[in-house]
Structures are given as structure tokens and as C-alpha cells.
Enzyme design. Structure first.
Site, PDB file in Angstrom:
ATOM      1  N   CYS A 259       0.811  -1.216   0.000  1.00 16.09           N
ATOM      2  CA  CYS A 259       0.000   0.000   0.000  1.00 16.09           C
ATOM      3  C   CYS A 259       0.848   1.271   0.000  1.00 16.09           C
ATOM      4  CB  CYS A 259      -0.972  -0.012   1.179  1.00 16.09           C
ATOM      5  SG  CYS A 259      -0.205   0.068   2.815  1.00 16.09           S
ATOM      6  N   HIS A 308      -2.469   1.478   6.856  1.00 16.34           N
ATOM      7  CA  HIS A 308      -2.874   1.318   5.457  1.00 16.34           C
ATOM      8  C   HIS A 308      -3.045   2.699   4.851  1.00 16.34           C
ATOM      9  CE1 HIS A 308      -4.376  -0.819   1.979  1.00 16.34           C
ATOM     10  NE2 HIS A 308      -5.433  -0.021   1.935  1.00 16.34           N
ATOM     11  N   HIS A 320      -5.671   1.927  -4.300  1.00 19.26           N
ATOM     12  CA  HIS A 320      -4.763   1.377  -3.295  1.00 19.26           C
ATOM     13  C   HIS A 320      -4.352  -0.042  -3.664  1.00 19.26           C
ATOM     14  CE1 HIS A 320      -8.105  -0.708  -0.713  1.00 19.26           C
ATOM     15  NE2 HIS A 320      -8.475  -0.617  -1.977  1.00 19.26           N
TER      16      HIS A 320
END
Length: 374
Positions: A259, A308, A320
């Protein structure tokens, strides 16, 4: 062998993808308690895996910097020792010159008084004085050089010890990531086809409800079509170019990403503006913006421990790299619980005119990732 390469796991992810192709499906019931518990457990496992991955990334970054520092110190130490050797040689030459001169050397004032040629003695005295100054400077340079060499040697040893400690920590964190992902795999492969379908449907429904609450509550503001900065548009263009590439923990491209590897490269390579490597560093070091002020290119950070991150694409969507077994995709911003957002170029003005780029329909297919503990 990575988690993604395991055939059984890939089959399970394929079933999940087919079962949950669109994030905006119609709401469904929460499902039986057993499936809700499974989803909660899966969310927890993925979040732990994400946290372990970002910890590994941070250590990898520190190890890289430390390795560069060790190399710098080693080079400086080698140069210092070369200079010391030259200084030792100069002092040896002075000693040999004095030895070759031999005999009794009278003080300068006596040579001036007793000598047959006072002017010559004066000139000689000046030469001797200059030589004495040079010798003193050489000795001082030797002393300073030896002290510097000793300090550098100690610093180099300490830097090397720190490098080795970081390498060991990286290996420990690598093992932890693998362990967390093994737990995820063990849970998924033990599920039946019906359970996987119910799990995907529940996940899809919860994401839709969370997104609807986010939009209805005005969290994203009234204007979802605001323009990015020039660099933000380039970062978004880079992220779009990575759609469909596989997630791989610790990866920074070009063939796979995790990510924060994706968001870092979108801004560093795509927009030409360096940003930190990990999601925690991006959250801590970049300027924060409210979600109702988001513009494309901003980074949306998720979970209380910032484990994240995704790149805002506009209209309430993010790009993402979700999780092992998945691919870079477009998801509703509320697919994960947002912590907040940051802007890598806070001083840049938005473009005066901007046409949002085309996002392929398939970019939203597949399961989302990174779940909270609910």
C-alpha cells in the site's frame, strides 16, 4: 514462496473476487453470526499483517540509511588513514634530515654573534624558523589526525553494530509478516464455497453502508469534483497506470506494490516529489488535511495505527494496493476505516481546469482489504 504464489490461496481469492465483483452492490442482510465472526477475524488478521508489513518497511528504510552511513564512514576512515600515513612519512623525513645534519646546533642568537657573516646567519635563522613552524604544524596535524582516526573508527564500529542489529530486526519482522499471512491463509482455506460467498457479500454490504454514511454525513464535503494540483494529477496518473498489478508486501514496484509502496512511488516517480516510505511516516510527516477538503492525489490513511494508505482519486474513491492475493484497484474511501488524510504538496494551487481521468470498469472489481476490529 510468497502467499500470492500458493495455488490454493489463489483459488480462494478467485472465488472471493467472483463473489464480490462490485463495491456498490445493493445492501444485503448482515448474514448469520458465524459469517460475521469470520469477517471480524479476517479483518483482524489482515490488519495485523498490514501492521507487520509497515514495521518491516520502516526497518528496511532505516537499514538502507544505516548501510549508506556505514559506507560513508568507511570511506572517510580510509581517507583519514591515508592522510595519517602521509603525515608519518613527512615526520620521518624531518627526522632523517635532522640526523643527516648532525653535530652541535647552536642557538640562533649565538650563531649571529659568533658567526663570520651575520647577514647569512640571519637568513639561515629565518629558514630554520620556517622549518620549525612546518615541523610543529606537521606534528599538530599528526595528533589531530590520530584523534580523528580514533573517533571515526569508533563511530564506524558503532554504525556497523547498528546495521547488524537492524538486519536482525528486519529478519524478525519478515518472519512475523509471514506468520500473520499464514494465519490468514489457514482461515481462508478452511472455508466452504458457501461461506466464502457469504463472507464476500457481507463485506460488500458493509462497505456500501459505510460509504453511504460517509457521503450522507458530509464528511467528504459537497464538492467531490474539485481539481488536483499539477503534481497531484501526475501522482494520480501514475497510480492509475498501476491498476491490476499484484499486491506484494514490501514491494515498491514496478511490477508489484504494497500500500505505501504505491503511494510513495506515485508521488516520488509520478509527480517528482519525494514522500516517506511507510504509511505511518506519511501520516506523521506530511501535512494533514480534512476529509471534506480532499482533492485527487491526496493520501488517505487508515486505522488508528496508520497501517494502510491509499491515493484519493476523487468522487469518494481511492486507488490502493489492498492485500496479499489482491491487485491494485479502485475502492470506496470507506472500504477501510479512515484515520485522516495528508497532502504531499500543501502549498500548490489546484489546476484551474481539469478533466478527471477515465477509470476502467474492472478497476473496482475484487475484494477490498484492511479491516477494523469491529
Amino acid at each position: 514462496m510468497t502467499l500470492r504464489s500458493r495455488p490454493l490461496f489463489s483459488l480462494v481469492l478467485a472465488i472471493l473476487t467472483l463473489a464480490a465483483p462490485v463495491a456498490r452492490a445493493e445492501p444485503v442482510d448482515a448474514g448469520p453470526p458465524g459469517v460475521s465472526a469470520l469477517l471480524a477475524e479476517l479483518r483482524t488478521l489482515y490488519e495485523r499483517a498490514g501492521a507487520a508489513t509497515e514495521a518491516y518497511n520502516a526497518t528496511e528504510e532505516r537499514l538502507r540509511d544505516q548501510s549508506e552511513r556505514v559506507a560513508e564512514l568507511s570511506h572517510e576512515l580510509a581517507d583519514t588513514r591515508t592522510e595519517l600515513a602521509a603525515t608519518h612519512e613527512a615526520i620521518g623525513a624531518l627526522a632523517r634530515e635532522q640526523y643527516r645534519g648532525g653535530g652541535l646546533v647552536l642557538p640562533a642568537h649565538l650563531r649571529l654573534l659568533l658567526g663570520a657573516d651575520p647577514e647569512r646567519e640571519l637568513a639561515g635563522a629565518a629558514t630554520v624558523a620556517r622549518a620549525a613552524d612546518q615541523a610543529a604544524a606537521t606534528l599538530e596535524r599528526l595528533e589531530n589526525g590520530e584523534r580523528h582516526e580514533g573517533a571515526l573508527a569508533g563511530e564506524a564500529r558503532a554504525a556497523l553494530d547498528a546495521q547488524q542489529a537492524l538486519a536482525q530486526e528486519r529478519e524478525r519482522q519478515r518472519d512475523e509478516v509471514t506468520e500473520r499471512l499464514d494465519e490468514v491463509e489457514a482461515l481462508l482455506v478452511g472455508l466452504s464455497g458457501d461461506e466464502l460467498s457469504e463472507l464476500a457479500a457481507l463485506e460488500r454490504a458493509e462497505t456500501q453502508r459505510a460509504q453511504e454514511r460517509l457521503l450522507a454525513g458530509g464528511t467528504l464535503g459537497e464538492d467531490l469534483g474539485r481539481a488536483p494540483s499539477a503534481q497531484g494529477a501526475k501522482a494520480l496518473e501514475y497510480a492509475i497506470g498501476q491498476l491490476g498489478k499484484p499486491y506484494e508486501w514490501g514491494a515498491e514496484g514496478p511490477d508489484s506494490f504494497d500500500c505505501s509502496g504505491l503511494t510513495m512511488q506515485a508521488w516520488t516517480l509520478g509527480a517528482g516529489l519525494a514522500v516517506p516510505r511507510t504509511s505511518q511516516q506519511q501520516w506523521e510527516e506530511l501535512e494533514r488535511v480534512e476529509l471534506d477538503a480532499l482533492r485527487p492525489g491526496d493520501l488517505v490513511v487508515y486505522f488508528e495505527d496508520a497501517t494502510h494508505v491509499g491515493l484519493y482519486a476523487g468522487d469518494g474513491m481511492v486507488i490502493h494496493a489492498p492485500r496479499p492475493g489482491a491487485e491494485v484497484k479502485v475502492s470506496p474511501l470507506a472500504a477501510n476505516p479512515p484515520l485522516g488524510a495528508v497532502r504531499p504538496d500543501p502549498g500548490a494551487e489546484p489546476l484551474s481546469s481539469w478533466t478527471p481521468p477515465h477509470l476502467p470498469a474492472w478497476a473496482s472489481e475484487g475484494a477490498d482489504s484492511g479491516y477494523d476490529h469491529a
